[in-house]
Scaffold this active site. Structure first.
Site, short mmCIF file in Angstrom:
data_model
loop_
_atom_site.label_atom_id
_atom_site.label_comp_id
_atom_site.label_asym_id
_atom_site.label_seq_id
_atom_site.Cartn_x
_atom_site.Cartn_y
_atom_site.Cartn_z
N GLY A 139 0.83 -1.21 0.00
CA GLY A 139 0.00 0.00 0.00
C GLY A 139 0.86 1.25 0.00
O GLY A 139 0.51 2.27 0.60
N ASN A 146 1.02 -2.54 5.28
CA ASN A 146 0.34 -1.25 5.43
C ASN A 146 -0.93 -1.15 4.57
O ASN A 146 -1.80 -0.33 4.87
CB ASN A 146 1.33 -0.14 5.04
CG ASN A 146 0.65 1.20 4.80
OD1 ASN A 146 0.35 1.92 5.75
ND2 ASN A 146 0.38 1.53 3.54
N ILE A 159 -4.87 10.25 10.99
CA ILE A 159 -3.71 10.73 10.24
C ILE A 159 -4.20 11.38 8.94
O ILE A 159 -5.13 10.88 8.30
CB ILE A 159 -2.75 9.56 9.91
CG1 ILE A 159 -2.43 8.73 11.18
CG2 ILE A 159 -1.48 10.07 9.24
CD1 ILE A 159 -1.73 9.46 12.30
N TYR A 163 -13.84 -2.81 9.85
CA TYR A 163 -12.48 -2.25 9.88
C TYR A 163 -11.84 -2.44 11.26
O TYR A 163 -10.69 -2.89 11.36
CB TYR A 163 -12.56 -0.76 9.52
CG TYR A 163 -11.24 -0.04 9.47
CD1 TYR A 163 -10.37 -0.18 8.40
CD2 TYR A 163 -10.87 0.83 10.50
CE1 TYR A 163 -9.17 0.50 8.34
CE2 TYR A 163 -9.67 1.53 10.46
CZ TYR A 163 -8.82 1.36 9.38
OH TYR A 163 -7.62 2.04 9.34
N SER A 164 -12.57 -2.13 12.32
CA SER A 164 -11.96 -2.25 13.65
C SER A 164 -11.71 -3.71 14.01
O SER A 164 -10.70 -4.03 14.65
CB SER A 164 -12.76 -1.52 14.73
OG SER A 164 -14.08 -1.98 14.75
N SER A 195 -4.59 0.08 13.84
CA SER A 195 -5.30 1.36 13.97
C SER A 195 -5.79 1.54 15.40
O SER A 195 -6.07 0.55 16.10
CB SER A 195 -6.51 1.40 13.04
OG SER A 195 -7.35 2.49 13.36
N LYS A 216 -8.52 -4.65 12.27
CA LYS A 216 -7.34 -4.04 12.88
C LYS A 216 -7.05 -4.63 14.26
O LYS A 216 -5.89 -4.72 14.68
CB LYS A 216 -7.53 -2.51 12.97
CG LYS A 216 -7.59 -1.83 11.60
CD LYS A 216 -6.29 -2.00 10.83
CE LYS A 216 -6.28 -1.23 9.54
NZ LYS A 216 -4.99 -1.35 8.83
N ARG A 242 0.92 5.63 -1.97
CA ARG A 242 0.44 6.93 -1.44
C ARG A 242 0.33 6.85 0.09
O ARG A 242 0.55 5.79 0.68
CB ARG A 242 -0.91 7.29 -2.06
CG ARG A 242 -2.06 6.42 -1.58
CD ARG A 242 -3.31 6.60 -2.41
NE ARG A 242 -3.35 5.58 -3.46
CZ ARG A 242 -3.08 5.81 -4.73
NH1 ARG A 242 -2.80 7.01 -5.15
NH2 ARG A 242 -3.12 4.83 -5.61
P1 NAP Z 1 -4.56 5.20 1.65
O1 NAP Z 1 -4.04 6.56 1.37
O2 NAP Z 1 -5.92 4.82 1.18
O3 NAP Z 1 -3.50 4.13 1.10
C1 NAP Z 1 -3.74 2.76 1.16
C2 NAP Z 1 -3.05 2.11 -0.01
O4 NAP Z 1 -3.33 0.68 0.04
C3 NAP Z 1 -3.59 2.61 -1.36
O5 NAP Z 1 -2.52 2.95 -2.20
C4 NAP Z 1 -4.38 1.43 -1.88
O6 NAP Z 1 -4.38 1.30 -3.29
C5 NAP Z 1 -3.61 0.27 -1.29
N1 NAP Z 1 -4.39 -0.97 -1.32
C6 NAP Z 1 -5.72 -1.13 -1.11
N2 NAP Z 1 -6.09 -2.39 -1.29
C7 NAP Z 1 -4.96 -3.08 -1.62
C8 NAP Z 1 -4.69 -4.43 -1.95
N3 NAP Z 1 -5.66 -5.36 -1.98
N4 NAP Z 1 -3.43 -4.79 -2.27
C9 NAP Z 1 -2.44 -3.86 -2.27
N5 NAP Z 1 -2.63 -2.57 -1.96
C10 NAP Z 1 -3.87 -2.17 -1.66
O7 NAP Z 1 -4.56 4.91 3.22
P2 NAP Z 1 -3.64 5.45 4.41
O8 NAP Z 1 -4.44 6.42 5.18
O9 NAP Z 1 -2.27 5.81 3.94
O10 NAP Z 1 -3.59 4.12 5.30
C11 NAP Z 1 -2.48 3.23 5.30
C12 NAP Z 1 -2.70 2.22 6.42
O11 NAP Z 1 -2.80 2.90 7.67
C13 NAP Z 1 -3.99 1.42 6.27
O12 NAP Z 1 -3.78 0.09 6.69
C14 NAP Z 1 -4.94 2.11 7.22
O13 NAP Z 1 -5.96 1.27 7.66
C15 NAP Z 1 -3.99 2.52 8.32
N6 NAP Z 1 -4.48 3.62 9.15
C16 NAP Z 1 -4.75 4.84 8.61
C17 NAP Z 1 -5.21 5.86 9.45
C18 NAP Z 1 -5.52 7.24 8.92
O14 NAP Z 1 -6.02 8.06 9.71
N7 NAP Z 1 -5.24 7.57 7.68
C19 NAP Z 1 -5.40 5.62 10.80
C20 NAP Z 1 -5.11 4.37 11.31
C21 NAP Z 1 -4.65 3.37 10.48
P3 NAP Z 1 -5.46 2.10 -4.19
O15 NAP Z 1 -5.26 3.54 -3.91
O16 NAP Z 1 -5.10 1.72 -5.60
O17 NAP Z 1 -6.80 1.62 -3.75
#
Ligand code: NAP
Length: 248
Positions: free
Chosen positions: A13, A91, A189, A156-157, A143, A160, A16
């Site tokens: 992941g 991730n 985040i 989701y929870s 998370s 996680k 981005r």
């Molecule tokens: P994000 O910007 O949506 O990035 C997630 C990435 O994972 C995207 O590039 C997505 O690809 C990719 N992805 C989705 N499904 C996939 C699959 N089957 N195989 C490979 N890659 C895949 O999310 P983020 O906010 O950076 O989150 C990153 C991690 O942190 C996640 O696990 C999320 O649950 C966790 N997290 C985030 C937050 C927050 O506040 N942002 C808080 C707690 C935990 P596409 O774009 O092509 O779909």
């Protein structure tokens, strides 16, 4: 001396958001990085950006973490490119939010498949070379809602929280071979995942966070960097919260 000089890392992941920041931080500390994500094109662009900014080696690997064959191929291609895989960061993650009574079975399954099964499949594929090498780090991005629960995010929870159980079990299984497994549990985040929140919702969230603001992807990357490097050599099976005090 850079903190990850001579190391190689695969981050899922990573095209981005938090994953890209982690891959960038690892590369800046000297690691060769495999940027793995759904879109091969986005991975290649992210890898080029990382190599351009840090001078480190970076490759892009298109994969779907919910498919076992993709996970095995990603580890094989990382080893073919860099000779070994020292660090895996699970991730990749998705949300399909909704209240339980309206949540479709497909939305529950999709989130489990990517967030929980994906981490299991990647860890299984990476464990083979790591256990053989008697060294390695696996970092699972959980998370805060896996610790606290969250209305509207049962799928989701649960995924996680499951990741935390997976982290502790892998840590126990792999410790005899010096493969360390930990989780990072971010709070709110600033990424694409949270940018859709309405201003009103954001204000409410800030009020709940003792530090009074959202976190930045780079702040999560610093925690992952700590767990990937020598400074955390006696830490395994732990959950490092990066949440501004939201959950203690
Ligand atoms: P994000 O910007 O949506 O990035 C997630 C990435 O994972 C995207 O590039 C997505 O690809 C990719 N992805 C989705 N499904 C996939 C699959 N089957 N195989 C490979 N890659 C895949 O999310 P983020 O906010 O950076 O989150 C990153 C991690 O942190 C996640 O696990 C999320 O649950 C966790 N997290 C985030 C937050 C927050 O506040 N942002 C808080 C707690 C935990 P596409 O774009 O092509 O779909």
């Amino acid at each position: 001396m850079k903190r990850l000089e001579g190391k190689t890392a695969l981050v899922t992941g990573a095209a981005r958001g938090i994953g890209l920041e982690i891959a960038m931080a690892f590369a800046a500390e000297g690691a060769a990085v495999a940027v793995a994500d759904l879109s091969q094109q986005d991975c290649a662009a992210a890898a080029a950006e990382i190599a351009g900014k840090t001078g480190a080696k970076a490759i892009g690997l298109g994969l779907d973490v919910s498919k076992e064959a993709d996970c095995e191929r990603a580890i094989e291609e990382t080893i073919a490119a860099f000779g070994k895989v020292d660090i895996l960061v699970n991730n990749a993650g998705i949300t399909r939010d909704g209240l339980v009574l309206r949540m479709k079975e497909a939305d529950f399954d999709a989130v489990m498949d990517v967030n929980l099964k994906g981490a299991f499949l990647m860890a299984k594929a990476a464990a083979k070379p790591m256990l053989k090498a008697r060294a390695g780090r696996i970092i699972n991005i959980s998370s805060v809602v896996g610790q606290s629960g969250q209305a509207g995010q049962a799928n989701y929870s649960a995924s996680k929280a499951g990741l935390i159980g997976l982290t502790k079990s892998l840590a126990r299984e792999f410790a005899p071979r010096q493969v360390l497994v930990n989780a990072v549990a971010p709070g709110f985040i600033r990424t694409r995942m949270t940018e859709g929140l309405k201003d009103e919702a954001k204000t409410k969230i800030y009020e709940m966070i003792p530090l009074g603001r959202m976190g930045e992807p780079g702040e999560v990357a610093k925690a992952a960097l700590f767990l990937a490097g020598d400074d955390s050599a006696y830490i395994t099976g732990q959950v490092l919260a990066v949440n501004g005090g939201l959950y203690m």
